[in-house]
Motif scaffolding. Structure first.
Motif, PDB file in Angstrom:
ATOM      1  N   SER A   1       0.811  -1.225   0.000  1.00  0.00           N
ATOM      2  CA  SER A   1       0.000   0.000   0.000  1.00  0.00           C
ATOM      3  C   SER A   1       0.845   1.275   0.000  1.00  0.00           C
ATOM      4  O   SER A   1       0.291   2.373   0.039  1.00  0.00           O
TER       5      SER A   1
ATOM      6  N   ARG B   1      -4.315  -1.347  -4.413  1.00  0.00           N
ATOM      7  CA  ARG B   1      -3.315  -1.107  -3.361  1.00  0.00           C
ATOM      8  C   ARG B   1      -2.652   0.262  -3.502  1.00  0.00           C
ATOM      9  O   ARG B   1      -2.060   0.767  -2.560  1.00  0.00           O
TER      10      ARG B   1
ATOM     11  N   SER C   1      -6.496   1.778   1.819  1.00  0.00           N
ATOM     12  CA  SER C   1      -5.370   1.001   1.303  1.00  0.00           C
ATOM     13  C   SER C   1      -4.164   1.101   2.237  1.00  0.00           C
ATOM     14  O   SER C   1      -3.503   0.095   2.534  1.00  0.00           O
TER      15      SER C   1
ATOM     16  N   ILE D   1      -4.657  -0.876   5.560  1.00  0.00           N
ATOM     17  CA  ILE D   1      -4.522  -2.328   5.338  1.00  0.00           C
ATOM     18  C   ILE D   1      -3.045  -2.713   5.237  1.00  0.00           C
ATOM     19  O   ILE D   1      -2.582  -3.679   5.840  1.00  0.00           O
TER      20      ILE D   1
ATOM     21  N   GLU E   1      -1.146  -5.183   7.814  1.00  0.00           N
ATOM     22  CA  GLU E   1      -0.521  -6.410   7.284  1.00  0.00           C
ATOM     23  C   GLU E   1       0.953  -6.474   7.698  1.00  0.00           C
ATOM     24  O   GLU E   1       1.461  -7.553   8.057  1.00  0.00           O
TER      25      GLU E   1
ATOM     26  N   GLU F   1      -9.409  -9.070   8.041  1.00  0.00           N
ATOM     27  CA  GLU F   1     -10.328  -7.931   8.170  1.00  0.00           C
ATOM     28  C   GLU F   1      -9.801  -6.963   9.230  1.00  0.00           C
ATOM     29  O   GLU F   1      -9.146  -7.374  10.179  1.00  0.00           O
ATOM     30  N   ILE F   2     -10.122  -5.683   9.053  1.00  0.00           N
ATOM     31  CA  ILE F   2      -9.846  -4.681  10.094  1.00  0.00           C
ATOM     32  C   ILE F   2     -11.158  -3.982  10.404  1.00  0.00           C
ATOM     33  O   ILE F   2     -11.907  -3.630   9.489  1.00  0.00           O
TER      34      ILE F   2
ATOM     35  N   SER G   1     -12.424  -2.839   6.749  1.00  0.00           N
ATOM     36  CA  SER G   1     -11.619  -3.012   5.534  1.00  0.00           C
ATOM     37  C   SER G   1     -11.141  -4.451   5.471  1.00  0.00           C
ATOM     38  O   SER G   1     -10.855  -5.054   6.505  1.00  0.00           O
ATOM     39  N   ALA G   2     -11.039  -4.962   4.268  1.00  0.00           N
ATOM     40  CA  ALA G   2     -10.571  -6.337   4.104  1.00  0.00           C
ATOM     41  C   ALA G   2      -9.806  -6.463   2.799  1.00  0.00           C
ATOM     42  O   ALA G   2     -10.235  -5.908   1.778  1.00  0.00           O
ATOM     43  N   PRO G   3      -8.664  -7.171   2.806  1.00  0.00           N
ATOM     44  CA  PRO G   3      -7.941  -7.381   1.553  1.00  0.00           C
ATOM     45  C   PRO G   3      -8.744  -8.247   0.591  1.00  0.00           C
ATOM     46  O   PRO G   3      -9.410  -9.196   1.018  1.00  0.00           O
TER      47      PRO G   3
ATOM     48  N   VAL H   1      -8.513  -3.845  -2.109  1.00  0.00           N
ATOM     49  CA  VAL H   1      -9.039  -3.782  -0.738  1.00  0.00           C
ATOM     50  C   VAL H   1     -10.517  -3.403  -0.802  1.00  0.00           C
ATOM     51  O   VAL H   1     -10.907  -2.550  -1.600  1.00  0.00           O
TER      52      VAL H   1
END
Lengths: 153, 114
Positions: A28, B24, B45, B48, B52, B65-66, B77-79, B85
């Protein structure tokens, strides 16, 4: 205050910043550069590098090419437009060694200033949505030659 | 079914204000809702990516997930694979269980579409 700085020093500083950013934000990191780009444009404007005259693709190509070449960021840039993809062939990019060093460490070239400025100007001045779709050494080119492609929509 | 259809399906869940898919690089691929999507896209983005990285550092494996809760609502949010995302914003009092279910249910279909 001196107005010139050795490119190796700049590369060393950017290497540290980019590596840290990538460690923090991973894939990102490119999103951070997307957010930074309009601020880079504003900052350049305050320093007298004004892109406000750019209101079409041709002016973007000529103004950006002239500015970055005069700044010593590369020897020259050749732009071409095919469909909605703007291609820039950069000759002897000053950031090439930095890019290769980052790549060797598994870090993509998310901080490419050519791409960032192209995207920022296309979005701000032309009202386009812009996205980097390709950035790699130019096939068959000399060391330092780089091709970037930005999709405009 | 398109990406926009999936986002509109998620929007039907009680309390959802916005649903978006971003690359991303923060580029908003698709958005349904009222907020200024470009800025949320970059934020979603970046967050995430940072979380990660935290997971990698602590050897916790892949992120699913966040969920971030604020005074005025929640952002989930989730990848979606390695390149995108999903972000969902919800107002205070929304059905968070339902929203999380909708997110989980739609990750795989979105992966296939992107």
């Amino acid at each position: 205050m001196t107005d010139k700085i050795d490119v190796k020093v700049v590369q060393g500083i950017l290497y540290g910043v980019y590596k840290s950013l990538y460690n923090i934000a991973g894939a990102s990191s490119a999103a951070i550069m997307r957010q930074a780009a309009p601020d880079i444009l504003d900052s350049l404007n305050q320093l007298g590098v004004d892109f406000s005259c750019v209101d079409d693709i041709q002016k973007l190509q000529s103004k950006l090419g002239e500015t970055l070449t005069n700044a010593g960021a590369c020897d020259s840039i050749n732009f071409s437009m095919e469909g909605d993809v703007l291609t820039a062939k950069i000759h002897n990019c000053s950031f090439y060694d930095l890019t290769m060093k980052l790549k060797a460490d598994g870090i993509p070239a998310f901080g490419c200033p050519f791409a960032a400025l192209t995207i920022a100007i296309a979005e701000k001045n032309l009202g386009k949505r812009a996205r980097l779709v390709h950035l790699a050494p130019t096939e068959g080119g000399n060391e330092g030659d780089t091709t970037l492609k930005v999709q405009l929509s | 079914m398109s990406v926009k259809d999936v986002l509109q399906e998620i929007m039907k869940t009680d309390g959802v204000d916005d649903a978006l898919i971003v690359g991303r690089d923060g580029f908003v691929i698709e958005h349904v809702g009222q907020l200024q999507a470009d800025m949320i896209g970059v934020a979603v983005s970046t967050v995430i990516g940072a979380v990660e990285a935290m997971g990698r550092t602590t050897e916790k494996g892949n992120l699913f997930e966040i969920m971030a809760e604020f005074d005025g609502g929640t952002i989930i949010s989730a990848p979606v694979g390695n390149d995108a995302v999903l972000g969902v914003t919800a107002r205070q009092g929304g059905n968070l269980g339902g929203i999380r279910f909708a997110v989980k249910k739609n990750i795989e279909p979105l992966k296939r579409m992107l």
